[in-house]
Design an enzyme around this catalytic site. Structure first.
Site, PDB file in Angstrom:
ATOM      1  N   GLU A  96       0.772  -1.164   0.063  1.00  0.00           N
ATOM      2  CA  GLU A  96      -0.195  -0.086  -0.188  1.00  0.00           C
ATOM      3  C   GLU A  96       0.815   1.238  -0.176  1.00  0.00           C
ATOM      4  O   GLU A  96       0.524   2.326  -0.459  1.00  0.00           O
ATOM      5  CB  GLU A  96      -1.025   0.058   1.180  1.00  0.00           C
ATOM      6  CG  GLU A  96      -1.913   1.150   1.159  1.00  0.00           C
ATOM      7  CD  GLU A  96      -3.145   1.166   2.112  1.00  0.00           C
ATOM      8  OE1 GLU A  96      -3.733   2.125   2.212  1.00  0.00           O
ATOM      9  OE2 GLU A  96      -3.447  -0.011   2.734  1.00  0.00           O
ATOM     10  N   ARG A  98       3.902   1.805  -1.655  1.00  0.00           N
ATOM     11  CA  ARG A  98       4.026   1.922  -2.957  1.00  0.00           C
ATOM     12  C   ARG A  98       2.874   2.429  -3.748  1.00  0.00           C
ATOM     13  O   ARG A  98       3.092   3.212  -4.707  1.00  0.00           O
ATOM     14  CB  ARG A  98       4.633   0.579  -3.485  1.00  0.00           C
ATOM     15  CG  ARG A  98       6.211   0.210  -3.136  1.00  0.00           C
ATOM     16  CD  ARG A  98       6.476  -0.990  -3.310  1.00  0.00           C
ATOM     17  NE  ARG A  98       6.037  -1.905  -2.222  1.00  0.00           N
ATOM     18  CZ  ARG A  98       5.847  -3.032  -2.303  1.00  0.00           C
ATOM     19  NH1 ARG A  98       5.992  -3.913  -3.556  1.00  0.00           N
ATOM     20  NH2 ARG A  98       5.519  -3.951  -1.083  1.00  0.00           N
TER      21      ARG A  98
END
Length: 299
Positions: A96, A98
């Site tokens: 999440e 990234r």
């Protein structure tokens, strides 16, 4: 560089395959599933939704901004993992940070590994992968362990095998959830470490835990200093003598025991208040006692 460009082009080719309604892959047995599952696919960010099972509940904005700057310069080096929900619809399993950082810099797509799994498998993958790879605080790790036990129905032994941690380590994290929520919040915010939390568990009374917690913050106590303070408090505690029944109450308890045909136990607190405990040995014995109680009420 040519190899990286070839991989990216392959990812885009697989992405086009997923957008073809005639190739709507729903299971590992579907046509072309082997080309997608386990491979890196370039997915549109708008086709991905956040995983509601994500154990991380807060994200450091400064660290997220740094990651976004890195992604802007170098791209997403480690692909995220998603599961397929429906036609061109995906849900995050892990990655999440990234995903959020990529949205911050306005990327249209992101490289992703695609898994085909049900909700329970997705939850297990999310929790296990985050425990292993993410810098979660001790309470988030403890909550993840608890969810693996309660929602995925794993035993501590099975969890130990899944995440490669000793059972004693898992048990130590789970014990942190017995601390007062204020202390748990302090641990999540970085005011005290897991070592501080483990020392506080030795105090049975919540008020004492909170008092020591305040001392830790105020005096900046180390883990060793906290352990010594807790030890001094526990050795000072003296066992209290329970109040005894007077002669009249002792006689009454004996009469009650005779009436129910069972030795009635009495528990008293410091103030002299208490409760009667009537034991039973079987379902039939329980019904017998219940009948006697009802008869006494009707009398």
């Amino acid at each position: 560089m040519a190899k990286a460009s070839k991989k990216k082009a392959l990812g885009r080719g697989l992405s086009a395959l997923l957008k073809d309604p005639e190739n709507d892959i729903q299971s590992a047995n579907d046509k072309n599933a082997d080309k997608v599952v386990g491979n890196i696919v370039e997915l549109d960010l708008e086709s991905i939704e956040v995983n509601p099972h994500q154990p991380r509940t807060s994200f450091n904005e400064d660290a997220l901004t740094e990651l976004a700057s890195s992604i802007k310069e170098l791209g997403v080096i480690q692909p995220i993992t998603v599961r397929k929900l429906g036609f061109n619809q995906f849900q995050l399993v892990s990655g999440e940070r990234r995903y959020r950082a990529s949205k911050m810099v306005g990327l249209p797509s992101i490289p992703a590994y695609i898994r085909i799994a049900n909700d329970q498998e997705s939850l297990e993958m999310a929790l296990v992968e985050n425990i292993q790879r993410q810098d979660l605080d001790p309470i988030e790790i403890a909550l993840s362990y608890q969810r693996l036990i309660e929602e995925v129905d794993l035993t501590q032994e099975e969890m130990s095998d899944r995440i490669g941690k000793n059972r004693s380590t898992i048990a130590n994290y789970l014990r942190l959830l017995k601390l007062d929520p204020i202390i748990q919040t302090g641990m999540r915010d970085g005011f005290l470490s897991m070592g501080h939390g483990r020392a506080l568990i030795a105090l049975s009374e919540t008020d004492e835990q909170l008092e020591v917690y305040e001392r830790i913050i105020k005096d900046k106590l180390s883990v060793r200093e906290t352990e010594r303070l807790v030890k001094s408090l526990t050795t000072q505690q003296k066992p209290t003598t329970s109040p005894k029944l007077d002669e009249a109450k002792q006689k009454a308890v004996k009469e009650i025991s005779n009436y129910f045909g069972a030795k009635v136990d009495v528990k008293l607190n410091k103030k002299g208040n208490g409760k009667l405990i009537i034991p039973f040995s079987s379902e039939e014995d329980f019904k017998r006692i219940k009948k006697l109680i009802n008869e006494s009420k009707d009398a």
